[in-house]
Design an enzyme around this catalytic site. Structure first.
Site, PDB file in Angstrom:
ATOM      1  CG  HIS A  81      71.181  37.774  77.757  1.00 60.06           C
ATOM      2  ND1 HIS A  81      70.466  38.283  78.808  1.00 60.06           N
ATOM      3  CD2 HIS A  81      72.095  39.040  77.471  1.00 60.06           C
ATOM      4  CE1 HIS A  81      71.099  39.576  79.170  1.00 60.06           C
ATOM      5  NE2 HIS A  81      71.771  39.526  78.296  1.00 60.06           N
TER       6      HIS A  81
ATOM      7  CD  GLU B 292      73.929  37.327  80.182  1.00 61.44           C
ATOM      8  OE1 GLU B 292      74.707  37.580  79.327  1.00 61.44           O
ATOM      9  OE2 GLU B 292      73.278  38.006  81.171  1.00 61.44           O
TER      10      GLU B 292
HETATM   11  O1  TA6 Z   1      74.891  40.194  79.218  1.00 63.74           O
HETATM   12  C1  TA6 Z   1      74.908  41.246  80.156  1.00 63.74           C
HETATM   13  C2  TA6 Z   1      74.674  42.440  78.931  1.00 63.74           C
HETATM   14  O2  TA6 Z   1      75.678  42.419  78.188  1.00 63.74           O
HETATM   15  C3  TA6 Z   1      74.752  43.621  80.082  1.00 63.74           C
HETATM   16  O3  TA6 Z   1      75.801  44.480  79.790  1.00 63.74           O
HETATM   17  C4  TA6 Z   1      73.723  44.547  79.615  1.00 63.74           C
HETATM   18  O4  TA6 Z   1      73.768  45.170  78.515  1.00 63.74           O
HETATM   19  C5  TA6 Z   1      72.506  43.178  79.377  1.00 63.74           C
HETATM   20  O5  TA6 Z   1      73.570  42.503  78.353  1.00 63.74           O
HETATM   21  C6  TA6 Z   1      71.332  43.536  78.645  1.00 63.74           C
HETATM   22  O6  TA6 Z   1      71.596  44.084  77.145  1.00 63.74           O
HETATM   23  P1  TA6 Z   1      70.309  44.463  76.220  1.00 63.74           P
HETATM   24  O7  TA6 Z   1      70.802  44.783  75.200  1.00 63.74           O
HETATM   25  O8  TA6 Z   1      69.451  43.315  76.211  1.00 63.74           O
HETATM   26  O9  TA6 Z   1      69.507  45.662  76.984  1.00 63.74           O
END
Ligand code: TA6
Length: 300
Positions: free
Chosen positions: A162, A269
């Site tokens: 991420h 990501e």
């Molecule tokens: O990767 C994108 C995502 O899935 C978004 O939908 C948003 O939820 C982001 O990840 C951040 O997620 P988190 O659980 O770190 O707040």
């Protein structure tokens, strides 16, 4: 000293001045600096918790064994994005330490707190490598089940890096995603979120709230470009990629997002998040990304 261990993190340094910091919590890379200045290449919110109280808002959180809200029966008791990013990993070893760079290996195995929510046998090994102008992260997932009966013995998971790339969100473009199939998680209806779209843009921008899951992008290299700079991301074993920026619309609702933080990053990501990796007992799966500063002019 190429590898230093503080109480909560590892600090890797390169002779040219580059460095990486890896928090043992979540094995989260929280800094990657390159060059002689050096320049920070990742975004970490100033409101991010670095004390292990919650996943880090920024850097490179590891998503495993589920991406997003759990959908697999074995993941039913897990929180969003799984447990790898909110557990204490173990510093296992310095893998390489030659003039070209330095690598460290961290591991995560089923602790009591993991077994309480996930009852599969596995071992994770995470290798972080700092090179002159590159950062590599490799996730190794081993199915340590001894079951000889398939498919019960198979380990089914999703995995993703991420990565929060520090960049001006109003100028950055991500390539090459044109003609790729994607799912738009900003759609307000479930039907909309589950309807495949086709990317028409040569370069994907994040000037508006963007949360796109590109399936089977099957691209060996992504480029994240903005005036004066670019980061390339080479990938292996990661068929999908997510592009995310909440902009103020969603970013202002994220408690640990610094004010206006959404203006200063794009998440690109790489992962395997559409469908599941199915890993037989005794086998190991590897997902790898290599981030490299692709070009830079003085006015970045
Ligand atoms: O990767 C994108 C995502 O899935 C978004 O939908 C948003 O939820 C982001 O990840 C951040 O997620 P988190 O659980 O770190 O707040």
């Amino acid at each position: 000293m190429p590898v230093q261990q503080a109480d909560d993190r590892l600090i890797l340094t390169h002779p040219n001045g580059s460095s990486v910091e890896v928090l043992l919590y979540g094995a989260t890379v929280i800094s990657w600096k390159t060059g002689t200045e050096p320049v920070e290449r990742l975004f970490v919110s100033s409101k991010a918790a670095l004390d292990g109280s919650k996943p880090v808002r920024g850097g490179i959180p590891i998503v495993f064994p589920c991406f997003g809200a759990p959908s697999h029966p074995e993941h039913a008791r897990l929180s969003q994005h799984g447990f790898a990013r909110n557990r204490a990993w173990t510093f296992d070893s310095v893998v390489t330490d030659d003039g070209s760079g330095v690598s460290v290996r961290l591991t995560l195995t089923p602790t009591a707190s993991i077994k309480a929510v996930y009852d599969r046998s596995f071992e994770l090994a995470y290798v972080v490598t700092l090179g002159e102008d590159a950062l590599a992260t490799d996730l190794h997932v081993t199915n340590t089940s001894r079951s000889s009966v398939y498919p019960e013995g198979n380990l089914e998971f999703q995995a993703l890096f991420h990565t929060y790339i520090r960049a001006p969100a109003d100028q950055v473009l991500v390539f090459p995603l044109q003609n790729k199939k994607y799912y738009d998680k900003t759609e307000t209806s479930e039907e909309g979120r589950n309807t495949a779209k086709t990317e028409t843009r040569a370069g994907v921008d994040v000037r508006t709230f963007t949360d796109s899951v590109y399936e089977d992008a099957e691209t060996a290299k992504y480029e994240v470009r903005w005036p004066g700079c670019g980061i390339e991301i080479k990938v292996e074993g990661l068929k999908d990629v997510v592009v995310w920026n909440p902009q103020q619309e969603a970013g202002s609702k994220i408690g640990d997002m610094e004010e206006g933080g959404w203006e200063r990053y794009v998440c690109v990501e790489p992962g395997h998040v559409r469908g599941y990796v199915k890993l037989e007992p005794g086998r190991t799966w590897v997902g790898r990304q290599v981030l490299r500063v692709a070009m830079e002019t003085g006015n970045e």
